[in-house]
Design a protein around this motif. Structure first.
Motif, PDB file in Angstrom:
ATOM      1  N   CYS A  67       0.634  -1.136   0.180  1.00 26.18           N
ATOM      2  CA  CYS A  67      -0.136  -0.071  -0.008  1.00 26.18           C
ATOM      3  C   CYS A  67       0.885   1.231  -0.007  1.00 26.18           C
ATOM      4  CB  CYS A  67      -0.937  -0.006   1.210  1.00 26.18           C
ATOM      5  SG  CYS A  67      -2.226  -1.300   1.282  1.00 26.18           S
ATOM      6  N   ALA A  92      -7.900  -1.301   1.555  1.00 26.91           N
ATOM      7  CA  ALA A  92      -6.736  -0.952   2.106  1.00 26.91           C
ATOM      8  C   ALA A  92      -5.926  -0.468   1.031  1.00 26.91           C
ATOM      9  CB  ALA A  92      -5.999  -1.865   2.879  1.00 26.91           C
ATOM     10  N   ALA A 112      -5.081   3.858  -0.621  1.00 28.00           N
ATOM     11  CA  ALA A 112      -3.706   4.256  -0.583  1.00 28.00           C
ATOM     12  C   ALA A 112      -3.483   5.207  -2.037  1.00 28.00           C
ATOM     13  CB  ALA A 112      -2.668   3.080  -0.862  1.00 28.00           C
ATOM     14  N   SER A 166      -3.992   1.441   6.783  1.00 27.76           N
ATOM     15  CA  SER A 166      -5.326   2.251   6.138  1.00 27.76           C
ATOM     16  C   SER A 166      -6.248   3.146   6.943  1.00 27.76           C
ATOM     17  CB  SER A 166      -6.122   0.955   5.707  1.00 27.76           C
ATOM     18  OG  SER A 166      -6.492   0.145   6.630  1.00 27.76           O
ATOM     19  N   ARG A 202      -5.565   6.656   6.349  1.00 32.56           N
ATOM     20  CA  ARG A 202      -5.874   7.123   5.104  1.00 32.56           C
ATOM     21  C   ARG A 202      -7.373   7.167   4.797  1.00 32.56           C
ATOM     22  NH1 ARG A 202      -1.861   2.693   3.455  1.00 32.56           N
ATOM     23  NH2 ARG A 202       0.030   3.662   3.501  1.00 32.56           N
TER      24      ARG A 202
END
Length: 269
Positions: free
Chosen positions: A98, A122, A126, A153, A156
């Motif tokens: 990621c 996930a 990204a 994740s 993000r």
């Protein structure tokens, strides 16, 4: 390394500035085995010295982006017999995959059809932008499997959706997030008719590809530096937490329930 599941096509769009990366295991499930994750981790290296490509589109199959981590992967199931240090090392493959996509200088766009679950979600958070078909759905099942949501994740998702929606998506792990909800929550930016995610992503990429490449790269890098400046504070222990939760009775119950297609009964131990 020979790539079995990932294909890269460069030189598309205006002045050949668009590339398309296709992840397709040929089974309409597109689970993330260790082999698949290594291939996806390594793709950004193809673009490190590429000054011609401005935009990279990542897409799955016509019916599925990804079902997430492959619980049936023989290589993945070896973790149960590994020492703690080796488990932590092995667990860092997903986060590295990621992070490699997040750190690309090119603008990245996900084109999503069908399901996008767990590690698949996930990966797409990204990227810089996300377009999905109307029937696409997202799910973050890790907590219901007795694990934490890792791979860096959560910071993000927090940047995209805010605290409440991120908690809802992660904690209410069995809930599907449909395309309309994903759009309202900020998880995706565009929803189109089914089968049109890739063409729509390509049309969007063409607009970016017509912009001057140098300031485009500079702008992306600046925004990402500010948006993700504190990510490491929230995710530096992801792998260790994942290994720790993997030692619990609840993890064994959660994964067993998944395989046996029943509701889990957690004990908090």
């Amino acid at each position: 390394m020979e790539r079995r599941f990932v294909k890269v096509e460069k030189g598309m769009g205006p002045q050949g500035r668009i590339a398309v990366v296709r992840f397709d295991r040929g089974d309409d499930i597109n689970a993330l085995s260790h082999q698949a994750m290594r291939e996806l981790r390594d793709v950004p290296r193809d673009f490190e010295d590429d000054l011609e490509t401005s935009v990279v589109i990542l897409t799955g199959s016509a019916r599925a982006f990804s079902a997430g981590f492959d619980l049936k992967d023989p290589e993945g199931r070896q973790r149960d017999t590994m020492a703690i240090g080796e488990r932590i090392h092995r667990q860092r493959l997903g986060p590295k995959m990621c992070k490699a996509w997040q750190d690309m200088e090119q603008v990245t766009v996900a084109a999503i059809e069908g399901h996008c679950i767990g590690g698949g979600a996930a990966l797409v958070v990204a990227l810089d932008f996300r377009t999905c078909g109307r029937s696409a759905h997202f799910r973050i099942p890790e907590v219901e499997l007795g694990m934490n949501m890792s791979w860096g994740s959560i910071p993000r998702m927090l940047a995209l959706m805010g605290p409440a929606r991120t908690k809802q998506a992660v904690i209410l792990a069995s809930d599907r997030i449909g395309a309309a909800e994903a759009l309202a929550w900020g998880l995706v930016e565009t929803v189109v008719e089914d089968g049109q995610a890739l063409p729509a992503a390509m049309a969007f990429a063409e607009r970016i590809a017509r912009q001057p490449p140098i300031p485009v790269r500079m702008s992306k890098t600046t925004v990402n530096r500010f948006a993700h400046a504190l990510d490491d504070l929230g995710s530096h222990m992801d792998s260790e937490q994942n290994v720790l939760t993997g030692l619990t009775e609840d993890y064994r119950e959660g994964t067993s329930a998944f395989r046996e297609k029943r509701k889990p009964s957690f004990k908090g131990r």
